[in-house]
Design a protein around this motif. Structure first.
Motif, PDB file in Angstrom:
ATOM      1  N   ILE A 171       0.847  -1.197   0.000  1.00 12.41           N
ATOM      2  CA  ILE A 171       0.000   0.000   0.000  1.00 12.41           C
ATOM      3  C   ILE A 171       0.882   1.246   0.000  1.00 12.41           C
ATOM      4  N   GLY A 172       0.613   2.107  -0.980  1.00 13.43           N
ATOM      5  CA  GLY A 172       1.397   3.336  -1.117  1.00 13.43           C
ATOM      6  C   GLY A 172       0.530   4.549  -1.346  1.00 13.43           C
ATOM      7  N   LEU A 186      -9.544  -1.473   2.326  1.00 15.69           N
ATOM      8  CA  LEU A 186      -8.647  -1.737   3.459  1.00 15.69           C
ATOM      9  C   LEU A 186      -9.386  -1.742   4.785  1.00 15.69           C
ATOM     10  N   ALA A 187     -10.425  -0.933   4.894  1.00 17.00           N
ATOM     11  CA  ALA A 187     -11.185  -0.860   6.146  1.00 17.00           C
ATOM     12  C   ALA A 187     -11.828  -2.191   6.501  1.00 17.00           C
ATOM     13  N   ARG A 188     -11.974  -3.074   5.510  1.00 13.71           N
ATOM     14  CA  ARG A 188     -12.569  -4.394   5.742  1.00 13.71           C
ATOM     15  C   ARG A 188     -11.489  -5.453   5.977  1.00 13.71           C
ATOM     16  N   LEU A 189     -10.238  -5.038   5.915  1.00  9.67           N
ATOM     17  CA  LEU A 189      -9.122  -5.960   6.111  1.00  9.67           C
ATOM     18  C   LEU A 189      -8.446  -5.682   7.442  1.00  9.67           C
ATOM     19  N   SER A 190      -7.339  -6.358   7.664  1.00  8.99           N
ATOM     20  CA  SER A 190      -6.567  -6.188   8.891  1.00  8.99           C
ATOM     21  C   SER A 190      -5.235  -5.542   8.571  1.00  8.99           C
ATOM     22  N   LEU A 191      -4.719  -4.789   9.522  1.00 12.93           N
ATOM     23  CA  LEU A 191      -3.362  -4.237   9.372  1.00 12.93           C
ATOM     24  C   LEU A 191      -2.332  -5.343   9.166  1.00 12.93           C
ATOM     25  N   ASN A 192      -2.640  -6.539   9.631  1.00 13.21           N
ATOM     26  CA  ASN A 192      -1.719  -7.662   9.462  1.00 13.21           C
ATOM     27  C   ASN A 192      -1.565  -8.082   8.001  1.00 13.21           C
ATOM     28  N   ASP A 193      -2.422  -7.538   7.127  1.00 14.86           N
ATOM     29  CA  ASP A 193      -2.429  -7.945   5.723  1.00 14.86           C
ATOM     30  C   ASP A 193      -1.613  -7.021   4.823  1.00 14.86           C
ATOM     31  N   ILE A 194      -1.069  -5.923   5.362  1.00 12.74           N
ATOM     32  CA  ILE A 194      -0.453  -4.940   4.476  1.00 12.74           C
ATOM     33  C   ILE A 194       0.996  -4.627   4.859  1.00 12.74           C
ATOM     34  N   VAL A 195       1.720  -4.130   3.855  1.00 11.59           N
ATOM     35  CA  VAL A 195       3.036  -3.531   4.065  1.00 11.59           C
ATOM     36  C   VAL A 195       3.037  -2.176   3.364  1.00 11.59           C
ATOM     37  N   LEU A 196       3.951  -1.316   3.762  1.00 11.49           N
ATOM     38  CA  LEU A 196       4.036   0.029   3.198  1.00 11.49           C
ATOM     39  C   LEU A 196       5.027   0.070   2.048  1.00 11.49           C
ATOM     40  N   ASP A 199       6.789   2.939  -4.372  1.00 11.82           N
ATOM     41  CA  ASP A 199       7.010   2.830  -5.811  1.00 11.82           C
ATOM     42  C   ASP A 199       7.694   4.094  -6.324  1.00 11.82           C
ATOM     43  N   SER A 200       8.416   4.792  -5.441  1.00 13.75           N
ATOM     44  CA  SER A 200       9.106   6.004  -5.863  1.00 13.75           C
ATOM     45  C   SER A 200      10.077   5.662  -7.004  1.00 13.75           C
ATOM     46  N   PRO A 201      10.187   6.579  -7.964  1.00  5.96           N
ATOM     47  CA  PRO A 201       9.765   7.996  -7.941  1.00  5.96           C
ATOM     48  C   PRO A 201       8.315   8.238  -8.332  1.00  5.96           C
ATOM     49  N   TYR A 202       7.532   7.162  -8.450  1.00  8.75           N
ATOM     50  CA  TYR A 202       6.150   7.276  -8.922  1.00  8.75           C
ATOM     51  C   TYR A 202       5.155   7.360  -7.757  1.00  8.75           C
ATOM     52  N   LEU A 203       3.903   7.619  -8.100  1.00 10.75           N
ATOM     53  CA  LEU A 203       2.749   7.515  -7.189  1.00 10.75           C
ATOM     54  C   LEU A 203       2.923   8.311  -5.898  1.00 10.75           C
ATOM     55  N   THR A 204       3.386   9.528  -6.030  1.00  9.45           N
ATOM     56  CA  THR A 204       3.574  10.397  -4.876  1.00  9.45           C
ATOM     57  C   THR A 204       2.235  10.675  -4.199  1.00  9.45           C
ATOM     58  N   PRO A 205       2.178  10.545  -2.882  1.00  6.48           N
ATOM     59  CA  PRO A 205       0.899  10.756  -2.185  1.00  6.48           C
ATOM     60  C   PRO A 205       0.499  12.228  -2.121  1.00  6.48           C
ATOM     61  N   VAL A 206      -0.773  12.460  -1.914  1.00  2.81           N
ATOM     62  CA  VAL A 206      -1.274  13.782  -1.552  1.00  2.81           C
ATOM     63  C   VAL A 206      -0.603  14.150  -0.224  1.00  2.81           C
ATOM     64  N   PRO A 207      -0.060  15.351  -0.028  1.00  3.63           N
ATOM     65  CA  PRO A 207      -0.330  16.575  -0.783  1.00  3.63           C
ATOM     66  C   PRO A 207       0.706  16.910  -1.869  1.00  3.63           C
ATOM     67  N   ILE A 218       6.243   8.246   2.843  1.00  2.40           N
ATOM     68  CA  ILE A 218       5.388   7.225   3.469  1.00  2.40           C
ATOM     69  C   ILE A 218       4.645   7.792   4.683  1.00  2.40           C
ATOM     70  N   ILE A 219       5.166   8.839   5.276  1.00  2.60           N
ATOM     71  CA  ILE A 219       4.470   9.429   6.429  1.00  2.60           C
ATOM     72  C   ILE A 219       3.054   9.855   6.063  1.00  2.60           C
ATOM     73  N   TYR A 220       2.827  10.238   4.807  1.00  3.48           N
ATOM     74  CA  TYR A 220       1.486  10.654   4.380  1.00  3.48           C
ATOM     75  C   TYR A 220       0.585   9.444   4.142  1.00  3.48           C
ATOM     76  N   VAL A 221       1.180   8.349   3.734  1.00  2.00           N
ATOM     77  CA  VAL A 221       0.438   7.091   3.621  1.00  2.00           C
ATOM     78  C   VAL A 221       0.017   6.627   5.012  1.00  2.00           C
ATOM     79  N   ILE A 222       0.949   6.707   5.951  1.00  6.85           N
ATOM     80  CA  ILE A 222       0.659   6.315   7.331  1.00  6.85           C
ATOM     81  C   ILE A 222      -0.477   7.172   7.911  1.00  6.85           C
TER      82      ILE A 222
END
Length: 250
Positions: A171-172, A186-196, A199-207, A218-222
């Protein structure tokens, strides 16, 4: 401290790699798993490993490289993996039908040859799948492999299939995008199912969407995941770090 399980650190993307890695570490990124997925990227990624304690690698040939493979590419990958303990997985490998299915059979052959190598070496895999979910799942079922579904963006039902097969979901930045349906899945899943991942330099998060990405974002993903899972940043980091170690053993 968090782990970026998927990034591309190459000179074609960044002017100063030393500064980039230092900035990532200073922002709380304890480890970066760099993906080399073409011949140049693999060689450049390998060169980073002895220079930076925090950098690990996955290597493999992306489906878009199906016509650019070196001779004996499986032997090439196997020799590199056997001679470098900081190579922790095979990837990103997979299927990509987004632009065309004309080379579908060749893609599947490339994908399954690398899955076979992963099974032989008992290595985790990092899976790229784009507009090819059914074929990806069918190929994965043929091999005893586990790993990460890179840049997961599918449905809850698809997520359940991958999770039951033993995969974590990468998840990015896309989880922060305005019209993304990923938070609801993701809200229907568990945190145990994901990693952070970034895909840099791509898919930069908001903002900062549209700008060059890096592991520090990744702090914005978190932050987004805190609201999705109704928890705090420390919990997100602790659980996802544990998930990474269960896959890549680092």
């Amino acid at each position: 401290m968090f782990i970026d399980t998927h990034c591309h650190i190459e000179k074609q993307y960044y002017d100063d790699i030393d500064s980039l890695i230092k900035d990532n570490i200073n922002a709380g990124c304890s480890k970066m798993i760099v993906s080399g997925c073409d011949l140049n990227g693999i060689n450049e990624t390998i060169s980073l490993l002895p220079k930076y304690d925090s950098v690990y690698a996955t290597i493999g040939f992306h489906p878009e490289e199906v016509d650019n493979l070196p001779d004996n590419y499986i032997d090439f990958l196997e020799n590199l993996i056997k001679n470098n303990k900081k190579i922790v997985g095979i990837g990103e490998i997979g299927l990509d039908y987004h632009y065309s299915k004309d080379d579908k059979d060749k893609q599947i052959e490339l994908f399954e040859s690398q899955l076979k190598l992963a099974e032989k070496l008992a290595m985790p895999v990092c899976i790229h799948t784009r507009d090819a979910t059914e074929d990806t799942i069918n190929s994965l079922k043929k091999f005893n492999v586990r790993g990460v579904i890179h840049c997961f963006g599918g449905s809850y039902e698809t997520a359940q299939i991958y999770i039951k097969m033993g995969f974590k979901l990468g998840i990015g930045g896309t989880v922060t995008f305005k019209n993304s349906k990923l938070p609801d899945v993701l809200a229907r899943l568990s945190l145990n199912d994901i990693v952070l991942e970034t895909d840099s330099p791509y898919l930069t998060p908001v903002p900062f969407r549209g700008k060059t990405n890096s592991s520090k974002n990744i702090i914005y993903v978190i932050d987004k995941l805190c609201s999705v899972f109704n928890t705090d940043s420390e919990t997100i980091q602790n659980i996802t770090n544990k998930n990474v170690k269960s896959v890549y053993n680092i």
